[in-house]
Design an enzyme around this catalytic site. Structure first.
Site, PDB file in Angstrom:
ATOM      1  N   HIS A  81       8.856 -11.087   5.011  1.00  0.00           N
ATOM      2  CA  HIS A  81       8.162 -10.723   3.776  1.00  0.00           C
ATOM      3  C   HIS A  81       9.166 -10.458   2.673  1.00  0.00           C
ATOM      4  O   HIS A  81      10.262  -9.979   2.919  1.00  0.00           O
ATOM      5  CB  HIS A  81       7.230  -9.529   3.978  1.00  0.00           C
ATOM      6  N   PHE A  82       8.767 -10.824   1.469  1.00  0.00           N
ATOM      7  CA  PHE A  82       9.583 -10.641   0.281  1.00  0.00           C
ATOM      8  C   PHE A  82       8.891  -9.600  -0.594  1.00  0.00           C
ATOM      9  O   PHE A  82       7.698  -9.707  -0.848  1.00  0.00           O
ATOM     10  CB  PHE A  82       9.702 -11.957  -0.495  1.00  0.00           C
ATOM     11  N   HIS A  83       9.650  -8.613  -1.018  1.00  0.00           N
ATOM     12  CA  HIS A  83       9.117  -7.599  -1.924  1.00  0.00           C
ATOM     13  C   HIS A  83       9.426  -8.001  -3.361  1.00  0.00           C
ATOM     14  O   HIS A  83      10.531  -8.453  -3.653  1.00  0.00           O
ATOM     15  CB  HIS A  83       9.818  -6.243  -1.691  1.00  0.00           C
TER      16      HIS A  83
ATOM     17  N   ILE B  59       0.809  -1.223   0.000  1.00  0.00           N
ATOM     18  CA  ILE B  59       0.000   0.000   0.000  1.00  0.00           C
ATOM     19  C   ILE B  59       0.843   1.274   0.000  1.00  0.00           C
ATOM     20  O   ILE B  59       0.318   2.369  -0.143  1.00  0.00           O
ATOM     21  CB  ILE B  59      -1.036   0.044   1.155  1.00  0.00           C
TER      22      ILE B  59
ATOM     23  N   ASN C 277      14.377  -8.232   3.832  1.00  0.00           N
ATOM     24  CA  ASN C 277      15.209  -7.596   4.850  1.00  0.00           C
ATOM     25  C   ASN C 277      15.031  -8.274   6.208  1.00  0.00           C
ATOM     26  O   ASN C 277      13.934  -8.712   6.538  1.00  0.00           O
ATOM     27  CB  ASN C 277      14.828  -6.118   4.986  1.00  0.00           C
TER      28      ASN C 277
END
Length: 137
Positions: free
Chosen positions: A99-101, A35, A86
């Site tokens: 989490h993976f971006h 978001i 990270n």
């Protein structure tokens, strides 16, 4: 762990307490649009298993992460992109749930900007480091 999970924004999204733009969901993985994107199509792929850092997540809970990230690349039409994960505040992690971006890099202004502070290499020290790490693998 339960109190951390109760206050975790990603666990709330997984439970459906907080809405998201869900792109993919399975028993162990969720993917949704970021978001606060760095570029159009910036999405997150997360294991449903709660853990702050990559080493906190059992291997079997990570098996879908990269295949789903690849599907996101294809679905967004990204030609150049970053896959980023990270661990810890010093490494720019803000949400303590792995989490993976998937961040499309359409041009110089949008997407991820990265510094790369290379260090001079001492081959003897590098060989000693190699032996140390290899011995622990």
């Amino acid at each position: 762990m339960a109190s951390k999970m109760a206050s975790c924004i990603f666990c709330k999204i997984i439970k459906g307490d907080i809405p998201c733009f869900k792109l993919y969901e399975s028993e162990k993985t969720l993917a949704f649009l970021d978001i606060n994107p760095l570029s159009r199509g910036h999405a997150l792929v997360i294991p449903k298993f709660h853990g702050a850092k990559l080493t906190d997540i059992p291997d079997e809970q990570l098996s879908e992460i990269l295949p789903i990230a690849k599907k996101l690349v294809t679905a967004t039409g990204a030609v150049e992109y970053n896959i980023l994960q990270n661990n810890g505040r010093g490494a720019h992690q803000e949400v303590d749930h792995v989490h993976f971006h998937m961040i499309p890099k359409p041009n110089a202004e949008e997407g991820l900007g990265v510094g790369w502070p290379q260090q001079k290499t001492d081959m003897d020290k590098l060989k000693a480091l190699f032996e140390d790490i290899k011995g622990k693998m």
